[in-house]
Design a protein around this motif. Structure first.
Motif, PDB file in Angstrom:
ATOM      1  N   ARG A  99     -93.001  60.891 -40.210  1.00  0.00           N
ATOM      2  CA  ARG A  99     -94.137  60.247 -40.887  1.00  0.00           C
ATOM      3  C   ARG A  99     -93.812  58.780 -41.062  1.00  0.00           C
ATOM      4  NH1 ARG A  99     -95.668  62.570 -46.665  1.00  0.00           N
ATOM      5  NH2 ARG A  99     -93.887  61.230 -47.246  1.00  0.00           N
ATOM      6  N   PRO A 100     -94.731  57.901 -40.704  1.00  0.00           N
ATOM      7  CA  PRO A 100     -94.430  56.466 -40.830  1.00  0.00           C
ATOM      8  C   PRO A 100     -94.479  55.988 -42.306  1.00  0.00           C
ATOM      9  CG  PRO A 100     -96.657  56.789 -40.052  1.00  0.00           C
ATOM     10  CD  PRO A 100     -96.066  58.139 -40.128  1.00  0.00           C
ATOM     11  N   LYS A 101     -93.946  54.803 -42.480  1.00  0.00           N
ATOM     12  CA  LYS A 101     -93.988  54.168 -43.824  1.00  0.00           C
ATOM     13  C   LYS A 101     -95.434  53.925 -44.241  1.00  0.00           C
ATOM     14  CE  LYS A 101     -92.524  49.927 -46.123  1.00  0.00           C
ATOM     15  NZ  LYS A 101     -91.815  48.629 -45.980  1.00  0.00           N
ATOM     16  N   SER A 102     -95.686  54.201 -45.529  1.00  0.00           N
ATOM     17  CA  SER A 102     -97.079  54.053 -45.983  1.00  0.00           C
ATOM     18  C   SER A 102     -97.121  53.594 -47.465  1.00  0.00           C
ATOM     19  CB  SER A 102     -97.823  55.386 -45.834  1.00  0.00           C
ATOM     20  OG  SER A 102     -97.218  56.389 -46.661  1.00  0.00           O
ATOM     21  N   VAL A 103     -98.239  53.060 -47.824  1.00  0.00           N
ATOM     22  CA  VAL A 103     -98.478  52.611 -49.232  1.00  0.00           C
ATOM     23  C   VAL A 103     -99.606  53.468 -49.797  1.00  0.00           C
ATOM     24  CG1 VAL A 103     -99.172  50.718 -50.738  1.00  0.00           C
ATOM     25  CG2 VAL A 103     -97.723  50.264 -48.708  1.00  0.00           C
ATOM     26  N   GLY A 104     -99.346  53.978 -50.979  1.00  0.00           N
ATOM     27  CA  GLY A 104    -100.371  54.822 -51.559  1.00  0.00           C
ATOM     28  C   GLY A 104    -100.369  54.748 -53.096  1.00  0.00           C
ATOM     29  N   TRP A 105    -101.223  55.496 -53.672  1.00  0.00           N
ATOM     30  CA  TRP A 105    -101.366  55.537 -55.132  1.00  0.00           C
ATOM     31  C   TRP A 105    -100.990  56.925 -55.592  1.00  0.00           C
ATOM     32  CZ3 TRP A 105    -102.621  51.110 -57.677  1.00  0.00           C
ATOM     33  CH2 TRP A 105    -103.116  50.065 -56.915  1.00  0.00           C
ATOM     34  N   GLU A 106    -100.338  56.910 -56.760  1.00  0.00           N
ATOM     35  CA  GLU A 106     -99.994  58.177 -57.348  1.00  0.00           C
ATOM     36  C   GLU A 106     -99.922  58.029 -58.874  1.00  0.00           C
ATOM     37  OE1 GLU A 106     -95.093  57.947 -57.114  1.00  0.00           O
ATOM     38  OE2 GLU A 106     -96.127  59.184 -55.591  1.00  0.00           O
ATOM     39  N   CYS A 117    -100.097  54.300 -60.306  1.00  0.00           N
ATOM     40  CA  CYS A 117     -99.202  53.271 -59.768  1.00  0.00           C
ATOM     41  C   CYS A 117     -99.352  53.185 -58.248  1.00  0.00           C
ATOM     42  CB  CYS A 117     -97.762  53.598 -60.116  1.00  0.00           C
ATOM     43  SG  CYS A 117     -97.423  53.635 -61.887  1.00  0.00           S
ATOM     44  N   LYS A 118     -99.192  51.999 -57.765  1.00  0.00           N
ATOM     45  CA  LYS A 118     -99.195  51.752 -56.320  1.00  0.00           C
ATOM     46  C   LYS A 118     -97.749  51.864 -55.831  1.00  0.00           C
ATOM     47  CE  LYS A 118    -100.804  48.459 -52.830  1.00  0.00           C
ATOM     48  NZ  LYS A 118    -101.439  47.123 -52.653  1.00  0.00           N
ATOM     49  N   VAL A 119     -97.491  52.775 -54.878  1.00  0.00           N
ATOM     50  CA  VAL A 119     -96.122  53.016 -54.442  1.00  0.00           C
ATOM     51  C   VAL A 119     -96.041  52.905 -52.916  1.00  0.00           C
ATOM     52  CG1 VAL A 119     -95.552  54.495 -56.431  1.00  0.00           C
ATOM     53  CG2 VAL A 119     -96.550  55.501 -54.385  1.00  0.00           C
ATOM     54  N   VAL A 120     -94.820  52.706 -52.488  1.00  0.00           N
ATOM     55  CA  VAL A 120     -94.537  52.639 -51.021  1.00  0.00           C
ATOM     56  C   VAL A 120     -93.795  53.925 -50.631  1.00  0.00           C
ATOM     57  CG1 VAL A 120     -93.348  51.408 -49.191  1.00  0.00           C
ATOM     58  CG2 VAL A 120     -94.421  50.138 -51.058  1.00  0.00           C
ATOM     59  N   HIS A 121     -94.352  54.596 -49.637  1.00  0.00           N
ATOM     60  CA  HIS A 121     -93.684  55.789 -49.113  1.00  0.00           C
ATOM     61  C   HIS A 121     -92.896  55.418 -47.844  1.00  0.00           C
ATOM     62  CE1 HIS A 121     -95.900  58.439 -51.861  1.00  0.00           C
ATOM     63  NE2 HIS A 121     -97.013  57.763 -51.529  1.00  0.00           N
ATOM     64  N   PRO A 122     -91.580  55.585 -47.892  1.00  0.00           N
ATOM     65  CA  PRO A 122     -90.812  55.210 -46.695  1.00  0.00           C
ATOM     66  C   PRO A 122     -91.079  56.177 -45.523  1.00  0.00           C
ATOM     67  CG  PRO A 122     -89.400  56.314 -48.277  1.00  0.00           C
ATOM     68  CD  PRO A 122     -90.744  56.180 -48.970  1.00  0.00           C
ATOM     69  N   ALA A 123     -90.767  55.690 -44.390  1.00  0.00           N
ATOM     70  CA  ALA A 123     -90.938  56.551 -43.182  1.00  0.00           C
ATOM     71  C   ALA A 123     -89.975  57.725 -43.259  1.00  0.00           C
ATOM     72  CB  ALA A 123     -90.688  55.738 -41.921  1.00  0.00           C
ATOM     73  N   GLN A 124     -90.405  58.838 -42.706  1.00  0.00           N
ATOM     74  CA  GLN A 124     -89.564  60.037 -42.689  1.00  0.00           C
ATOM     75  C   GLN A 124     -89.146  60.337 -41.227  1.00  0.00           C
ATOM     76  OE1 GLN A 124     -91.572  63.285 -44.592  1.00  0.00           O
ATOM     77  NE2 GLN A 124     -91.459  62.352 -46.626  1.00  0.00           N
ATOM     78  N   TYR A 125     -87.886  60.675 -41.102  1.00  0.00           N
ATOM     79  CA  TYR A 125     -87.318  60.957 -39.773  1.00  0.00           C
ATOM     80  C   TYR A 125     -86.748  62.378 -39.735  1.00  0.00           C
ATOM     81  CZ  TYR A 125     -87.713  55.940 -38.973  1.00  0.00           C
ATOM     82  OH  TYR A 125     -88.199  54.666 -38.847  1.00  0.00           O
TER      83      TYR A 125
END
Length: 197
Positions: A99-106, A117-125
């Motif tokens: 999954r690529p890096k993404s910005v989302g709300w949680e 809060c606005k958070v950054v989800h790092p990419a998953q490998y």
């Protein structure tokens, strides 16, 4: 020419017979005297050639002659065959991004207060295994050489034939006795007057 010998012999024989038969003539003067002579037969040996066996022709059959020969024979001819070579593969492992890096709300709870809060989800490998082709499948052509063997067989070296041979005559020399002159008997005049006294 007249042969007087038989007449003479007959005359002498007649006179002798008359002198023997008539004793009145005995003691007379002798004019001629004759004596009887016997001539034996004369033989001689002659040699002559006789044919014991006449000449001829003999036909002789000569049998065929055979022999053994060893020869190289072809069992299987040369050929080319196609052979399938399968592909050569291997398994490789590589890290791939799931999954690529993404910005989302949680929603989060900060000091007991529910906060967006606005958070950054790092990419998953993740590590994935996959098969890769090292050498692709292919078809190769291989040459198979011919196969030979040695075989022994009987062959005619010289065929049967008929030979004609001339046989000469057999001649033998033989000896035989032949009569050259037959036996004879006759009267011969004795020469001289003294022989008659």
């Amino acid at each position: 020419m007249i042969n007087l010998l038989p007449i003479r012999r007959g005359l002498v024989a007649g006179l002798l017979a008359a002198s023997v038969a008539s004793p009145a003539f005995a003691g007379g003067k002798s004019l001629a005297c004759y004596q009887q002579r016997h001539q034996p037969a004369v033989y001689k040996t002659v040699h002559e050639n006789v044919v014991v066996r006449p000449a001829g022709v003999v036909h002789q059959t000569i049998s065929a002659r055979y022999g053994q020969v060893t020869e190289k024979v072809l069992i299987e001819p040369e050929r080319v065959i196609a052979r399938h070579v399968p592909a050569v593969t291997r398994t490789v492992h590589q890290k791939v991004m799931v999954r690529p890096k993404s910005v989302g709300w949680e929603w989060r709870h900060i000091k007991g207060v529910r906060t967006l809060c606005k958070v950054v989800h790092p990419a998953q490998y993740a590590t994935q295994a996959r098969t890769v082709v090292v050498h692709p499948a292919r078809t190769v052509h291989e040459r198979v050489p011919a196969r030979y063997a040695h075989r022994t067989r009987t062959v005619v070296i010289e065929p049967a034939r008929t030979v004609t041979r001339h046989v000469p005559a057999v001649v033998k020399t033989v000896a035989r006795t032949v009569e050259v002159r037959p036996a004879s008997s006759g009267w011969v005049q004795v020469s001289g007057h003294k022989r008659c006294n």
